[in-house]
Design a protein around this motif. Structure first.
Motif, PDB file in Angstrom:
ATOM      1  N   THR A 266      -8.299  -9.778  10.204  1.00  0.00           N
ATOM      2  CA  THR A 266      -6.756  -9.641  10.478  1.00  0.00           C
ATOM      3  C   THR A 266      -6.014 -10.535   9.495  1.00  0.00           C
ATOM      4  OG1 THR A 266      -7.565 -11.786  11.923  1.00  0.00           O
ATOM      5  CG2 THR A 266      -7.556  -9.571  12.903  1.00  0.00           C
ATOM      6  N   SER A 267      -4.892  -9.694   9.315  1.00  0.00           N
ATOM      7  CA  SER A 267      -3.909 -10.349   8.318  1.00  0.00           C
ATOM      8  C   SER A 267      -2.670 -11.117   9.425  1.00  0.00           C
ATOM      9  CB  SER A 267      -3.269  -9.303   7.702  1.00  0.00           C
ATOM     10  OG  SER A 267      -2.473  -8.516   8.386  1.00  0.00           O
ATOM     11  N   THR A 268      -1.674 -11.903   8.554  1.00  0.00           N
ATOM     12  CA  THR A 268      -0.812 -12.694   9.122  1.00  0.00           C
ATOM     13  C   THR A 268       0.403 -11.621   9.626  1.00  0.00           C
ATOM     14  OG1 THR A 268       0.342 -12.911   6.940  1.00  0.00           O
ATOM     15  CG2 THR A 268      -1.292 -14.772   7.777  1.00  0.00           C
ATOM     16  N   HIS A 269       0.440 -10.628   9.165  1.00  0.00           N
ATOM     17  CA  HIS A 269       1.308  -9.701   9.781  1.00  0.00           C
ATOM     18  C   HIS A 269       1.183  -9.096  10.909  1.00  0.00           C
ATOM     19  CE1 HIS A 269       2.345  -9.610   5.601  1.00  0.00           C
ATOM     20  NE2 HIS A 269       1.420  -8.892   5.061  1.00  0.00           N
ATOM     21  N   GLY A 270       0.010  -8.768  11.441  1.00  0.00           N
ATOM     22  CA  GLY A 270      -0.448  -8.367  12.903  1.00  0.00           C
ATOM     23  C   GLY A 270      -0.068  -6.913  13.123  1.00  0.00           C
ATOM     24  N   ASP A 271       0.417  -6.233  12.220  1.00  0.00           N
ATOM     25  CA  ASP A 271       0.842  -4.758  12.679  1.00  0.00           C
ATOM     26  C   ASP A 271       0.430  -3.744  11.680  1.00  0.00           C
ATOM     27  OD1 ASP A 271       2.312  -5.546  10.324  1.00  0.00           O
ATOM     28  OD2 ASP A 271       4.346  -5.127  11.301  1.00  0.00           O
ATOM     29  N   CYS A 272      -0.417  -3.838  10.625  1.00  0.00           N
ATOM     30  CA  CYS A 272      -0.787  -3.170   9.834  1.00  0.00           C
ATOM     31  C   CYS A 272      -2.027  -3.700   9.276  1.00  0.00           C
ATOM     32  CB  CYS A 272       0.152  -2.842   8.707  1.00  0.00           C
ATOM     33  SG  CYS A 272       0.580  -4.286   7.516  1.00  0.00           S
ATOM     34  N   VAL A 273      -2.905  -2.615   8.079  1.00  0.00           N
ATOM     35  CA  VAL A 273      -3.987  -3.081   7.643  1.00  0.00           C
ATOM     36  C   VAL A 273      -3.430  -3.098   6.277  1.00  0.00           C
ATOM     37  CG1 VAL A 273      -6.302  -2.121   7.361  1.00  0.00           C
ATOM     38  CG2 VAL A 273      -5.223  -1.382   9.278  1.00  0.00           C
ATOM     39  N   GLU A 274      -4.330  -4.117   5.604  1.00  0.00           N
ATOM     40  CA  GLU A 274      -4.036  -4.284   4.083  1.00  0.00           C
ATOM     41  C   GLU A 274      -4.506  -2.795   3.362  1.00  0.00           C
ATOM     42  OE1 GLU A 274      -5.274  -7.779   2.249  1.00  0.00           O
ATOM     43  OE2 GLU A 274      -5.233  -8.969   3.940  1.00  0.00           O
ATOM     44  N   PRO A 275      -3.507  -2.338   2.438  1.00  0.00           N
ATOM     45  CA  PRO A 275      -4.062  -1.133   1.856  1.00  0.00           C
ATOM     46  C   PRO A 275      -5.295  -1.396   0.929  1.00  0.00           C
ATOM     47  CG  PRO A 275      -1.932  -1.435   1.426  1.00  0.00           C
ATOM     48  CD  PRO A 275      -2.260  -2.789   2.344  1.00  0.00           C
ATOM     49  N   ARG A 276      -5.660  -2.549   0.544  1.00  0.00           N
ATOM     50  CA  ARG A 276      -6.814  -2.656  -0.239  1.00  0.00           C
ATOM     51  C   ARG A 276      -8.255  -2.587   0.414  1.00  0.00           C
ATOM     52  NH1 ARG A 276      -6.080  -8.657  -2.371  1.00  0.00           N
ATOM     53  NH2 ARG A 276      -4.023  -8.065  -2.324  1.00  0.00           N
ATOM     54  N   LEU A 277      -8.136  -2.381   1.935  1.00  0.00           N
ATOM     55  CA  LEU A 277      -9.134  -2.301   2.647  1.00  0.00           C
ATOM     56  C   LEU A 277      -9.517  -0.813   2.784  1.00  0.00           C
ATOM     57  CD1 LEU A 277      -8.770  -4.876   5.362  1.00  0.00           C
ATOM     58  CD2 LEU A 277     -10.219  -4.992   3.577  1.00  0.00           C
ATOM     59  N   ILE A 278      -8.549   0.048   2.314  1.00  0.00           N
ATOM     60  CA  ILE A 278      -8.787   1.553   2.709  1.00  0.00           C
ATOM     61  C   ILE A 278      -9.805   2.136   2.061  1.00  0.00           C
ATOM     62  CG2 ILE A 278      -7.603   3.882   2.269  1.00  0.00           C
ATOM     63  CD1 ILE A 278      -4.897   2.568   2.604  1.00  0.00           C
ATOM     64  N   GLU A 279     -10.190   1.532   0.574  1.00  0.00           N
ATOM     65  CA  GLU A 279     -11.193   1.958  -0.115  1.00  0.00           C
ATOM     66  C   GLU A 279     -12.537   1.875   0.207  1.00  0.00           C
ATOM     67  OE1 GLU A 279     -13.118   0.609  -4.602  1.00  0.00           O
ATOM     68  OE2 GLU A 279     -11.089   0.220  -4.343  1.00  0.00           O
ATOM     69  N   TYR A 280     -12.585   0.569   1.148  1.00  0.00           N
ATOM     70  CA  TYR A 280     -14.075   0.376   1.576  1.00  0.00           C
ATOM     71  C   TYR A 280     -14.110   1.327   3.050  1.00  0.00           C
ATOM     72  CZ  TYR A 280     -14.260  -3.543  -1.421  1.00  0.00           C
ATOM     73  OH  TYR A 280     -14.167  -4.445  -2.442  1.00  0.00           O
TER      74      TYR A 280
ATOM     75  N   LYS B 173      -1.363   1.647  -5.341  1.00  0.00           N
ATOM     76  CA  LYS B 173       0.093   1.994  -5.278  1.00  0.00           C
ATOM     77  C   LYS B 173       0.388   3.119  -4.409  1.00  0.00           C
ATOM     78  CE  LYS B 173       0.849  -0.130  -9.882  1.00  0.00           C
ATOM     79  NZ  LYS B 173       1.304   0.106 -11.378  1.00  0.00           N
ATOM     80  N   ASN B 174      -0.484   4.271  -4.605  1.00  0.00           N
ATOM     81  CA  ASN B 174      -0.044   5.639  -3.827  1.00  0.00           C
ATOM     82  C   ASN B 174      -0.799   5.884  -2.580  1.00  0.00           C
ATOM     83  OD1 ASN B 174       1.926   6.089  -5.987  1.00  0.00           O
ATOM     84  ND2 ASN B 174       0.058   6.852  -7.237  1.00  0.00           N
ATOM     85  N   TRP B 175      -1.252   4.515  -1.939  1.00  0.00           N
ATOM     86  CA  TRP B 175      -2.228   4.864  -0.827  1.00  0.00           C
ATOM     87  C   TRP B 175      -1.512   5.591   0.076  1.00  0.00           C
ATOM     88  CZ3 TRP B 175      -0.196   3.496   3.949  1.00  0.00           C
ATOM     89  CH2 TRP B 175       1.011   2.566   3.866  1.00  0.00           C
ATOM     90  N   ALA B 176      -0.515   5.768   0.673  1.00  0.00           N
ATOM     91  CA  ALA B 176       0.276   6.574   1.697  1.00  0.00           C
ATOM     92  C   ALA B 176       0.034   8.107   1.180  1.00  0.00           C
ATOM     93  CB  ALA B 176       1.627   6.244   1.909  1.00  0.00           C
TER      94      ALA B 176
ATOM     95  N   LEU C  89       5.647  -0.685   3.313  1.00  0.00           N
ATOM     96  CA  LEU C  89       4.685  -1.090   2.068  1.00  0.00           C
ATOM     97  C   LEU C  89       3.418  -1.845   2.095  1.00  0.00           C
ATOM     98  CD1 LEU C  89       7.985  -1.988  -0.123  1.00  0.00           C
ATOM     99  CD2 LEU C  89       6.770   0.269   0.037  1.00  0.00           C
ATOM    100  N   ARG C  90       3.288  -2.368   3.398  1.00  0.00           N
ATOM    101  CA  ARG C  90       2.051  -3.252   3.526  1.00  0.00           C
ATOM    102  C   ARG C  90       0.864  -2.607   4.085  1.00  0.00           C
ATOM    103  NH1 ARG C  90       5.818  -6.978   6.657  1.00  0.00           N
ATOM    104  NH2 ARG C  90       4.876  -6.292   8.515  1.00  0.00           N
ATOM    105  N   GLY C  91       1.139  -1.424   4.609  1.00  0.00           N
ATOM    106  CA  GLY C  91      -0.329  -0.711   4.994  1.00  0.00           C
ATOM    107  C   GLY C  91      -0.171   0.350   6.304  1.00  0.00           C
ATOM    108  N   PRO C  92      -1.222   1.192   6.601  1.00  0.00           N
ATOM    109  CA  PRO C  92      -1.209   1.695   8.084  1.00  0.00           C
ATOM    110  C   PRO C  92      -0.981   0.823   8.905  1.00  0.00           C
ATOM    111  CG  PRO C  92      -3.050   2.311   6.416  1.00  0.00           C
ATOM    112  CD  PRO C  92      -2.400   1.139   5.617  1.00  0.00           C
ATOM    113  N   THR C  93      -0.149   1.408   9.813  1.00  0.00           N
ATOM    114  CA  THR C  93       0.359   0.534  10.822  1.00  0.00           C
ATOM    115  C   THR C  93      -0.603   0.928  12.280  1.00  0.00           C
ATOM    116  OG1 THR C  93       1.991   2.265  11.894  1.00  0.00           O
ATOM    117  CG2 THR C  93       2.841   0.533  10.459  1.00  0.00           C
ATOM    118  N   LEU C  94      -0.659   0.185  13.105  1.00  0.00           N
ATOM    119  CA  LEU C  94      -1.596   0.350  14.356  1.00  0.00           C
ATOM    120  C   LEU C  94      -1.059   1.494  15.016  1.00  0.00           C
ATOM    121  CD1 LEU C  94      -3.741  -0.595  16.433  1.00  0.00           C
ATOM    122  CD2 LEU C  94      -2.256  -2.354  17.223  1.00  0.00           C
TER     123      LEU C  94
END
Length: 231
Positions: A207-221, A76-79, A163-168
């Motif tokens: 690669t997600s369907t958004h194409g402009d950001c990383v899924e936040p759930r991958l930050i942990e790995y 929830k608080n990845w940013a 809200l989707r994740g860190p952008t490129l």
């Protein structure tokens, strides 16, 4: 050493050595036209062809043995957590929520350090009427057309991207600020590895369907790889 311990070094070396003009975009467009999203196979005149997990391992050098890794829930608080990790070690740090999805000229500069692909837009090969007569290919074309008609407004796209994740753009900008330093501390090196792994995850491996950001759930790995203790 951290990439090697995680089994990602062969893929990282491969991405580093790809020349800018390596990709045959016409061939990629032709393969996209042959892809059937219902069966997850390519439809060729001589039959179907799929890509197996062993094919991926042999081509990319990725390990496939061991315990499977499941995706965790989106933090929830990845940013805020990323801001806490990076603000003390990145000069002129910009919040991950403040960097637009459309990179500025300054944000585009570190692209060479992250990847070797050409940024020229891909040319889409036109599909003839005869080609679309194939029932499975026709279904793929109709599905792609339906998706293209559901584009969001620019403001909605920008708000939801936060809200989707860190952008490129943020990864490029922050990574560039780190690699321009003459010497990096241990903490700065770890931040750079985290950013690189996030790019590797978001734009090469998952690669997600958004194409402009990383899924936040991958930050942990990415954190597990960047901040792990290595011998």
């Amino acid at each position: 050493c951290r990439l090697k311990a995680a089994g990602l070094l062969p893929l990282a070396r491969m991405m580093e050595g790809i020349p800018r003009d390596f990709l045959d975009r016409d061939l990629l467009s032709a393969l996209v036209d042959r892809w059937n999203p219902r069966t997850h196979t390519f439809q060729f005149p001589w039959g179907e062809m799929g890509v197996s997990l062993k094919d991926v391992s042999m081509l990319l050098g990725l390990p496939i043995k061991g315990d499977p890794i499941a995706k965790p829930a989106d933090p929830k608080n990845w940013a805020q957590d990323m801001g806490t990790r990076f603000c003390k070690h990145v000069p002129e740090y910009d919040s991950v929520l403040n960097v637009s999805n459309t990179p500025s000229s300054e944000a585009k500069k570190p692209t060479e350090e992250l990847r070797g692909f050409s940024k020229k837009p891909a040319k889409r090969r036109k599909i003839s009427a005869k080609q679309t007569e194939h029932p499975q290919l026709k279904e793929s074309v109709q599905l792609a057309t339906k998706k293209s008609t559901k584009l969001k407004e620019p403001e909605e796209e920008e708000d939801s991207a936060k809200l989707r994740g860190p952008t490129l753009a943020w990864l490029r900008s922050t990574y560039g600020k780190l690699v321009r330093l003459k010497e990096l501390t241990e903490e700065q090196s770890q931040c750079a590895v985290e950013i690189y792994v996030l790019w590797l995850f978001g734009w090469v491996m998952f690669t997600s369907t958004h194409g402009d950001c990383v899924e936040p759930r991958l930050i942990e790995y990415a954190m597990d790889i960047a901040y792990s203790k290595i011998e």
